[in-house]
Design a protein around this motif. Structure first.
Motif, PDB file in Angstrom:
ATOM      1  N   GLY A  34      25.478  27.202  35.613  1.00  0.00           N
ATOM      2  CA  GLY A  34      26.179  27.688  36.794  1.00  0.00           C
ATOM      3  C   GLY A  34      26.978  28.951  36.494  1.00  0.00           C
ATOM      4  N   ARG A  35      27.696  29.389  37.528  1.00  0.00           N
ATOM      5  CA  ARG A  35      28.426  30.654  37.417  1.00  0.00           C
ATOM      6  C   ARG A  35      29.806  30.499  38.034  1.00  0.00           C
ATOM      7  NH1 ARG A  35      26.467  36.439  40.041  1.00  0.00           N
ATOM      8  NH2 ARG A  35      28.232  37.698  39.303  1.00  0.00           N
ATOM      9  N   ILE A  36      30.803  31.074  37.336  1.00  0.00           N
ATOM     10  CA  ILE A  36      32.181  31.077  37.825  1.00  0.00           C
ATOM     11  C   ILE A  36      32.637  32.534  37.907  1.00  0.00           C
ATOM     12  CG2 ILE A  36      34.545  30.348  37.397  1.00  0.00           C
ATOM     13  CD1 ILE A  36      33.441  27.992  35.806  1.00  0.00           C
ATOM     14  N   GLN A  37      33.264  32.888  39.042  1.00  0.00           N
ATOM     15  CA  GLN A  37      33.751  34.243  39.248  1.00  0.00           C
ATOM     16  C   GLN A  37      35.253  34.209  39.466  1.00  0.00           C
ATOM     17  OE1 GLN A  37      31.445  35.718  42.567  1.00  0.00           O
ATOM     18  NE2 GLN A  37      30.106  36.864  41.211  1.00  0.00           N
ATOM     19  N   ILE A  38      35.948  35.148  38.797  1.00  0.00           N
ATOM     20  CA  ILE A  38      37.381  35.336  38.982  1.00  0.00           C
ATOM     21  C   ILE A  38      37.578  36.786  39.409  1.00  0.00           C
ATOM     22  CG2 ILE A  38      39.666  35.239  37.939  1.00  0.00           C
ATOM     23  CD1 ILE A  38      38.611  33.244  35.927  1.00  0.00           C
ATOM     24  N   LEU A  39      38.099  36.970  40.606  1.00  0.00           N
ATOM     25  CA  LEU A  39      38.252  38.310  41.179  1.00  0.00           C
ATOM     26  C   LEU A  39      39.721  38.554  41.478  1.00  0.00           C
ATOM     27  CD1 LEU A  39      35.293  38.255  43.735  1.00  0.00           C
ATOM     28  CD2 LEU A  39      35.269  39.100  41.385  1.00  0.00           C
ATOM     29  N   ILE A  40      40.187  39.767  41.180  1.00  0.00           N
ATOM     30  CA  ILE A  40      41.541  40.208  41.517  1.00  0.00           C
ATOM     31  C   ILE A  40      41.402  41.280  42.583  1.00  0.00           C
ATOM     32  CG2 ILE A  40      43.678  41.211  40.661  1.00  0.00           C
ATOM     33  CD1 ILE A  40      42.914  40.242  37.870  1.00  0.00           C
ATOM     34  N   ASN A  41      41.869  40.981  43.809  1.00  0.00           N
ATOM     35  CA  ASN A  41      41.729  41.896  44.941  1.00  0.00           C
ATOM     36  C   ASN A  41      43.100  42.404  45.344  1.00  0.00           C
ATOM     37  OD1 ASN A  41      38.960  41.351  45.021  1.00  0.00           O
ATOM     38  ND2 ASN A  41      39.296  39.551  46.335  1.00  0.00           N
ATOM     39  N   ARG A  89      47.260  46.120  38.004  1.00  0.00           N
ATOM     40  CA  ARG A  89      47.949  45.333  39.018  1.00  0.00           C
ATOM     41  C   ARG A  89      49.017  44.461  38.357  1.00  0.00           C
ATOM     42  NH1 ARG A  89      49.579  45.926  43.937  1.00  0.00           N
ATOM     43  NH2 ARG A  89      49.693  43.970  45.141  1.00  0.00           N
ATOM     44  N   ARG A  90      50.284  44.602  38.826  1.00  0.00           N
ATOM     45  CA  ARG A  90      51.417  43.843  38.281  1.00  0.00           C
ATOM     46  C   ARG A  90      52.090  43.054  39.394  1.00  0.00           C
ATOM     47  NH1 ARG A  90      53.283  45.378  33.250  1.00  0.00           N
ATOM     48  NH2 ARG A  90      52.176  47.149  32.297  1.00  0.00           N
ATOM     49  N   ILE A  91      52.600  41.857  39.003  1.00  0.00           N
ATOM     50  CA  ILE A  91      53.279  41.003  39.973  1.00  0.00           C
ATOM     51  C   ILE A  91      54.536  40.435  39.315  1.00  0.00           C
ATOM     52  CG2 ILE A  91      51.144  40.388  41.168  1.00  0.00           C
ATOM     53  CD1 ILE A  91      51.173  37.741  39.651  1.00  0.00           C
ATOM     54  N   LEU A 123      48.511  41.311  35.566  1.00  0.00           N
ATOM     55  CA  LEU A 123      47.689  40.183  35.966  1.00  0.00           C
ATOM     56  C   LEU A 123      46.356  40.106  35.200  1.00  0.00           C
ATOM     57  CD1 LEU A 123      47.767  37.782  37.830  1.00  0.00           C
ATOM     58  CD2 LEU A 123      46.704  39.161  39.629  1.00  0.00           C
ATOM     59  N   LEU A 124      45.665  41.226  34.977  1.00  0.00           N
ATOM     60  CA  LEU A 124      44.352  41.179  34.344  1.00  0.00           C
ATOM     61  C   LEU A 124      44.439  40.695  32.890  1.00  0.00           C
ATOM     62  CD1 LEU A 124      41.339  41.624  34.586  1.00  0.00           C
ATOM     63  CD2 LEU A 124      41.698  44.035  33.956  1.00  0.00           C
ATOM     64  N   PRO A 125      45.340  41.229  32.032  1.00  0.00           N
ATOM     65  CA  PRO A 125      45.448  40.669  30.673  1.00  0.00           C
ATOM     66  C   PRO A 125      45.877  39.206  30.677  1.00  0.00           C
ATOM     67  CG  PRO A 125      46.438  42.845  30.787  1.00  0.00           C
ATOM     68  CD  PRO A 125      46.143  42.448  32.189  1.00  0.00           C
ATOM     69  N   PHE A 126      46.713  38.861  31.671  1.00  0.00           N
ATOM     70  CA  PHE A 126      47.163  37.475  31.768  1.00  0.00           C
ATOM     71  C   PHE A 126      45.982  36.543  32.020  1.00  0.00           C
ATOM     72  CE2 PHE A 126      48.536  34.020  34.579  1.00  0.00           C
ATOM     73  CZ  PHE A 126      49.421  33.357  33.733  1.00  0.00           C
ATOM     74  N   LEU A 127      45.116  36.904  32.941  1.00  0.00           N
ATOM     75  CA  LEU A 127      43.950  36.070  33.243  1.00  0.00           C
ATOM     76  C   LEU A 127      42.943  36.097  32.096  1.00  0.00           C
ATOM     77  CD1 LEU A 127      43.352  36.900  37.024  1.00  0.00           C
ATOM     78  CD2 LEU A 127      44.400  34.862  36.041  1.00  0.00           C
ATOM     79  N   THR A 128      42.819  37.252  31.430  1.00  0.00           N
ATOM     80  CA  THR A 128      41.901  37.340  30.286  1.00  0.00           C
ATOM     81  C   THR A 128      42.316  36.368  29.186  1.00  0.00           C
ATOM     82  OG1 THR A 128      41.478  39.653  30.833  1.00  0.00           O
ATOM     83  CG2 THR A 128      40.874  38.903  28.633  1.00  0.00           C
ATOM     84  N   GLU A 129      43.617  36.297  28.904  1.00  0.00           N
ATOM     85  CA  GLU A 129      44.122  35.366  27.889  1.00  0.00           C
ATOM     86  C   GLU A 129      43.856  33.926  28.307  1.00  0.00           C
ATOM     87  OE1 GLU A 129      48.363  34.082  25.767  1.00  0.00           O
ATOM     88  OE2 GLU A 129      48.277  35.723  27.230  1.00  0.00           O
ATOM     89  N   LEU A 130      44.026  33.667  29.611  1.00  0.00           N
ATOM     90  CA  LEU A 130      43.812  32.322  30.122  1.00  0.00           C
ATOM     91  C   LEU A 130      42.342  31.906  29.958  1.00  0.00           C
ATOM     92  CD1 LEU A 130      45.527  30.133  31.502  1.00  0.00           C
ATOM     93  CD2 LEU A 130      44.729  31.013  33.705  1.00  0.00           C
ATOM     94  N   VAL A 131      41.412  32.843  30.185  1.00  0.00           N
ATOM     95  CA  VAL A 131      39.989  32.551  30.045  1.00  0.00           C
ATOM     96  C   VAL A 131      39.643  32.364  28.572  1.00  0.00           C
ATOM     97  CG1 VAL A 131      37.675  33.507  30.372  1.00  0.00           C
ATOM     98  CG2 VAL A 131      39.364  33.663  32.203  1.00  0.00           C
TER      99      VAL A 131
END
Length: 780
Positions: free
Chosen positions: A696-703, A668-670, A638-646
């Motif tokens: 402004g500020r945008i936050q992306i959190l993986i919980n 974390r894998r899904i 999930l984390l590399p996936f979101l990093t690529e998306l950003v």
């Protein structure tokens, strides 16, 4: 011529005789001169003595002429002595009055006729002098014609002293009469004995006490009030008081009106005059003393049953009583009360047992505590002991100089208080963080507790609630914000029912700003009432919109599904052709194009790409609603996936002046379809970038959660209200005639929700106008 011796002798004798006669004459003249000088000196002395004498003479002749010194004129207030007695009245301002002159004239004439003396007292006008006149017939050697001689005395001071003495005598007679009346009216028996120790005077109370007929009968029979006690009669005790020259006081029993009473009898010696005595009935005092002793015993027995330590110290700071809890609190030995232990020694024993606070200078601290005995007010102190025990000490000074000391073990109470404070803070924090607006009302109508949402729910300023206002004042402030002010009575009835009637009621209020509030009153077990307020504006609006559109949506749902399924390929074929031709033109297959034509071809290709994307979204949305969404799941980090998306949107984020934070667990894998999940998260991220202003500020959190994984996308942008969020979630809707579709807010959010739900997850969006939006994606 011969002179005979005889003649010479005769001549010699004659000369000698003349010499002797001349000498005698000279001696006699000298004696007369001395006598005259002596007489003049005596006259001057007598005149001076008369001038200095306290009495001044005045001679009144038969024809009314008067003679007197000027000193007498000054006494009369005149400048000089007048010639006649009738002129003593002066000019009318000073001197004697007319009546006084007539009175003096008549007295003088009577004396001149009868030789009878007279006495008069007069005060001249305009003078404070008091003059006494003593008149009589003058001696013939003074005035042979029958004149009257008046001696005038200035007895001003004597008259003042006499007046003072008369006043004092009058006051003494009055005081003596009042004293006799007071003694006679005194409620206690009083008597007086003469030097012979026999009764001479008794008052009415004495007569009543011995049952006699009159005071004379008591004196005649010598009836004694007090019986013989310890071998001594009342007269013998009075004799003892006279010999000792000091009062003798004793308490004896006597029969008064047929009842035995306790009397305090006092014999008071009065020098050589005799002995006075009086008796005070102290039977009630003795009875109260007996009752007090019984009460004290009962009180001490009761104090032994208390859980609070109680100790009593007398005026000499000795311990006279201590109950069992006091012994236990300070670990005192059993015999400490019987030994009459001092206050300082008791503190020393408690210190040895570790039952007093640890202080640097114990003697000085102990000396400070002794000031409790002379204090005018109650002293309170808290004593933390070395064994973590907390004692509450109360020192109450007594009127007799003693002290009552209370000691209570507050350890458990302090622990309960700390627990209670924690619970109160927890309750306050819970109240403040609840979604509902809450307020607690007391039975008397004032507001006791509320959370932060309560004032904002009713549109009130927070300062309105700071003073814990009454319900009437609070309702008056709320009434101004209601769309229908008459609805305030319903809210008042709900509060009254919860606090006084102990019933649960509810109601609805519409505010003038368009919001709708549901409220309910709930009675609490402690007698208070709880008012719960919930803002249901969004749900009411959504409910109303759903009611209007439910039927149209149900009819359009099938039409939309069939339309999109049948027309999807019809959309793709022309779009593919248009895109292909645009690429051919841009590549120069049809020849070189001018710059403007090339720009047109590129614009056509870009528009085709956007339209193709929208068509894909529509097709995916329709397939998802129809349950036909195809998913190709694979194992996804999930984390590399979101990093690529950003990274794909890095240029857009930088150009918008935003800051983006990405945090999460790299391991974390899904299981998910990368393409469809990328489209879902990409739509949410694009909306966040578009809605967030520069800076402004945008936050992306993986919980990591126990039930799966949670991806949170939060921004501090402009946000949405509930109606805007509802339209954004709808995306598109059929037209009112049912023949076409109307675009609402775009397909991004509805498509993202459909794609997430297709993965077995859920999308939750929380937004607030002017604060920001938080989108939470929950994946299994």
């Amino acid at each position: 011529m011969d002179i005979s011796p005889a003649i010479l002798v005769l001549v010699g004798l004659l000369l000698a005789g003349w010499t002797v006669a001349a000498g005698w004459m000279m001696l006699r003249a000298s004696a007369q001169v001395q006598a005259a000088e002596t007489t003049r000196k005596s006259a001057r002395r007598l005149a001076r003595m008369i001038e200095e004498a306290p009495a001044v003479p005045m001679l009144v002749r038969t024809d009314g002429r008067i003679e007197g010194p000027d000193r007498l004129a000054r006494w009369f207030g005149l400048e000089r002595m007048p010639e006649f007695i009738s002129e003593l009245s002066g000019s009318g301002v000073h001197g004697l009055s007319e009546n006084q002159v007539e009175q003096l004239t008549a007295a003088v004439r009577r004396t001149q006729r009868t030789a009878a003396p007279f006495h008069l007292a007069m005060t001249p006008r305009g003078s404070l002098k008091a003059l006494a006149m003593k008149g009589g017939l003058a001696d013939p050697s003074v005035s042979p014609s029958g004149a009257a001689l008046i001696w005038v005395f200035d007895f001003t001071e004597t008259e003042g002293e006499l007046a003072l003495l008369r006043d004092e005598a009058t006051r003494a007679r009055q005081d003596f009469g009042a004293l006799v009346g007071l003694i006679e009216a005194a409620p206690m028996p009083m008597w007086f004995r003469g030097p012979d120790l026999k009764l001479r005077l008794v008052n009415r109370a004495y007569v009543t006490a011995v049952g006699a007929e009159s005071p004379d009968a008591v004196v005649a029979d010598q009836v004694e009030l007090v019986e013989t006690s310890k071998g001594m009669t009342a007269a013998e005790v009075a004799s003892q008081a006279r010999e000792q020259r000091q009062p003798v006081e004793r308490i004896v029993a006597a029969t008064i009106n047929g009842a035995r009473r306790s009397l305090r009898v006092t014999d008071l010696p009065l020098g050589s005059e005799g002995i006075a005595g009086y008796a005070v009935d102290i039977e009630e005092m003795e009875e109260q003393a007996r009752e007090f002793r019984a009460f004290r015993e009962v009180q001490r027995s009761m104090l032994d049953q208390l859980s609070i330590g109680v100790a009593q110290f007398d005026a000499r700071r000795r311990l006279t009583f201590a109950n069992q809890p006091f012994h236990r609190v300070f670990a005192l030995p059993p015999g400490i009360v019987n030994d009459r232990t001092g206050f300082e020694q008791m503190l020393m024993v408690a210190r040895e047992n570790g039952k007093v606070p640890e202080v640097r200078d114990f003697p000085a601290w102990r000396q400070e505590l002794t000031a409790w005995f002379v204090s005018d007010e109650t002293r309170r102190e808290d004593w933390p002991l070395p064994d973590s025990t907390h004692l509450s000490i109360v020192a109450q000074p007594m009127p007799d100089g003693g002290l009552v000391m209370f000691a209570e073990d507050r350890t458990e109470q302090l622990a309960l208080s700390a627990t209670r404070d924690t619970l109160l803070r927890t309750r306050a924090a819970t109240f403040d963080n609840l979604f509902e607006a809450l307020a607690v009302f007391a039975p008397d109508g004032h507001i006791e507790l509320w959370n932060r949402s309560f004032s904002s729910a009713w549109g009130l300023e927070p300062e309105v609630l700071d003073g814990h206002p009454q319900a009437e004042d609070l309702l008056a402030a709320i009434e101004r914000n209601l769309a229908d002010p008459e609805r305030i009575d319903a809210l008042n009835q709900v509060i009254r029912a919860a606090t006084l009637d102990r019933k649960k009621q509810s109601g609805v209020a519409e505010l003038n700003d368009g919001r709708t509030l549901d409220y309910a009153g709930v009675p609490l077990p402690d007698g208070n009432g709880l008012l719960i307020v919930l803002d249901v504006t969004a749900s009411r609006q959504a409910e109303e919109a759903l009611r209007e559109r439910n039927r149209a949506l149900e009819e359009a749902d099938a039409v939309m599904t069939r339309f999109l399924a049948n027309m999807s390929y019809e959309f793709r074929t022309p779009l593919t052709s248009i895109g292909g031709f645009a690429e051919l033109l841009s590549s120069g297959m049809a020849g070189d194009l001018p710059p403007q034509a090339r720009e047109y071809a590129e614009a056509i290709a870009a528009s085709v790409g956007k339209l193709t994307e929208q068509v894909e979204n529509v097709l995916d949305l329709s397939q998802s609603e129809a349950g036909l969404m195809p998913l190709n799941k694979s194992r996804l980090d999930l984390l590399p996936f979101l990093t690529e998306l950003v990274r794909q949107r890095e240029s857009m984020i930088v150009e918008s002046g935003l800051r983006l934070d990405l945090r999460g667990d790299s391991g974390r894998r899904i299981e998910a379809d990368p393409q469809q999940l990328r489209r879902a998260i990409g739509h949410l991220l694009d909306n966040a970038i578009a809605a967030t202003p520069r800076g402004g500020r945008i936050q992306i959190l993986i919980n990591r959660k126990s039930e799966g994984t949670e991806v949170v996308i939060a921004d501090n942008g402009r946000g949405m209200n509930q109606s805007e969020l509802a339209r954004a979630l709808e995306g598109i809707r059929p037209t009112s005639d049912g023949r076409g579709f109307e675009r609402r807010q775009g397909l991004g959010i509805p498509l993202a929700r459909q794609l997430v739900e297709a993965h077995g997850g859920a999308l939750d969006i929380q937004t607030r106008k002017g604060v920001g939006t938080t989108a939470t994606i929950r994946l299994p």
